[in-house]
Design a protein around this motif. Sequence first.
Motif, mmCIF file in Angstrom:
data_model
loop_
_atom_site.group_PDB
_atom_site.id
_atom_site.type_symbol
_atom_site.label_atom_id
_atom_site.label_comp_id
_atom_site.label_asym_id
_atom_site.label_seq_id
_atom_site.Cartn_x
_atom_site.Cartn_y
_atom_site.Cartn_z
ATOM 1 N N SER A 19 66.213 3.170 35.157
ATOM 2 C CA SER A 19 66.013 2.694 36.278
ATOM 3 C C SER A 19 64.904 1.385 35.408
ATOM 4 C CB SER A 19 64.844 3.585 36.852
ATOM 5 O OG SER A 19 64.277 2.525 37.407
ATOM 6 N N SER A 31 65.577 -0.712 48.600
ATOM 7 C CA SER A 31 66.704 0.161 48.612
ATOM 8 C C SER A 31 66.633 0.995 49.475
ATOM 9 C CB SER A 31 66.581 0.354 47.357
ATOM 10 O OG SER A 31 67.575 1.316 46.718
ATOM 11 N N ASN A 43 67.223 -6.702 36.989
ATOM 12 C CA ASN A 43 67.866 -7.152 37.914
ATOM 13 C C ASN A 43 67.181 -8.078 38.710
ATOM 14 O OD1 ASN A 43 68.611 -6.209 40.337
ATOM 15 N ND2 ASN A 43 67.285 -4.341 40.857
ATOM 16 N N ASN A 91 67.193 -0.726 43.409
ATOM 17 C CA ASN A 91 67.295 0.100 42.510
ATOM 18 C C ASN A 91 68.413 1.077 42.275
ATOM 19 O OD1 ASN A 91 65.529 2.551 41.166
ATOM 20 N ND2 ASN A 91 64.183 1.149 41.772
ATOM 21 N N ILE A 92 69.315 1.515 41.536
ATOM 22 C CA ILE A 92 69.608 2.798 41.562
ATOM 23 C C ILE A 92 69.620 4.533 41.448
ATOM 24 C CG2 ILE A 92 70.844 1.050 39.366
ATOM 25 C CD1 ILE A 92 69.760 2.684 37.370
ATOM 26 N N LYS A 135 67.336 -1.589 33.591
ATOM 27 C CA LYS A 135 68.226 -2.089 34.696
ATOM 28 C C LYS A 135 67.212 -3.254 35.036
ATOM 29 C CE LYS A 135 70.690 -1.795 39.142
ATOM 30 N NZ LYS A 135 70.192 -2.932 39.642
ATOM 31 N N LEU A 163 71.795 -0.231 45.962
ATOM 32 C CA LEU A 163 72.167 0.289 44.022
ATOM 33 C C LEU A 163 72.038 -0.668 43.539
ATOM 34 C CD1 LEU A 163 75.372 2.483 44.568
ATOM 35 C CD2 LEU A 163 72.475 3.598 43.926
ATOM 36 N N GLN A 164 72.133 -2.786 44.260
ATOM 37 C CA GLN A 164 71.231 -2.780 43.687
ATOM 38 C C GLN A 164 69.868 -3.107 44.059
ATOM 39 O OE1 GLN A 164 73.736 -5.933 46.330
ATOM 40 N NE2 GLN A 164 75.544 -5.873 44.761
#
Length: 130
Positions: free
Chosen positions: A119, A53, A126, A69-70, A122, A66-67
Amino acid sequence: MKLKRSHIEVVKYIIINIFLLIIIYLLYLNNIRICLIYNLFKIPCPGCGLTSSVICLLKGDIIKSLQYNIITIPLMITYSVISIWYIIDKIKGKSTLKKKVEENRKKLIIVSLIILCISYIKNIMNPFLY
């Protein structure tokens, strides 16, 4: 010209940060996963995908960053602000950053835990991490 101790600390801080960026980039180039949780249990942690990221962010690909890790963008903004604040404090011989952190310790812990939980949730789903 003799450097002040505070200036030497600032130079050390900058060198350490450059070294960490080089390590992150080398890990990314060699596709090495350093996540202990993922390597042992095969489940992602809140920090999984941060290396990729950060590299995507440095390349200017915000969406891909962002895909992976946000938390990367908020983390990088926070890290940049704290780094600049730290350097200014060292040069001026003050400790305003330390005081602010101590004053807001509980709030910082709560916000950090919330961000890590988001995180983690998500990252479990992911597809970029597997």
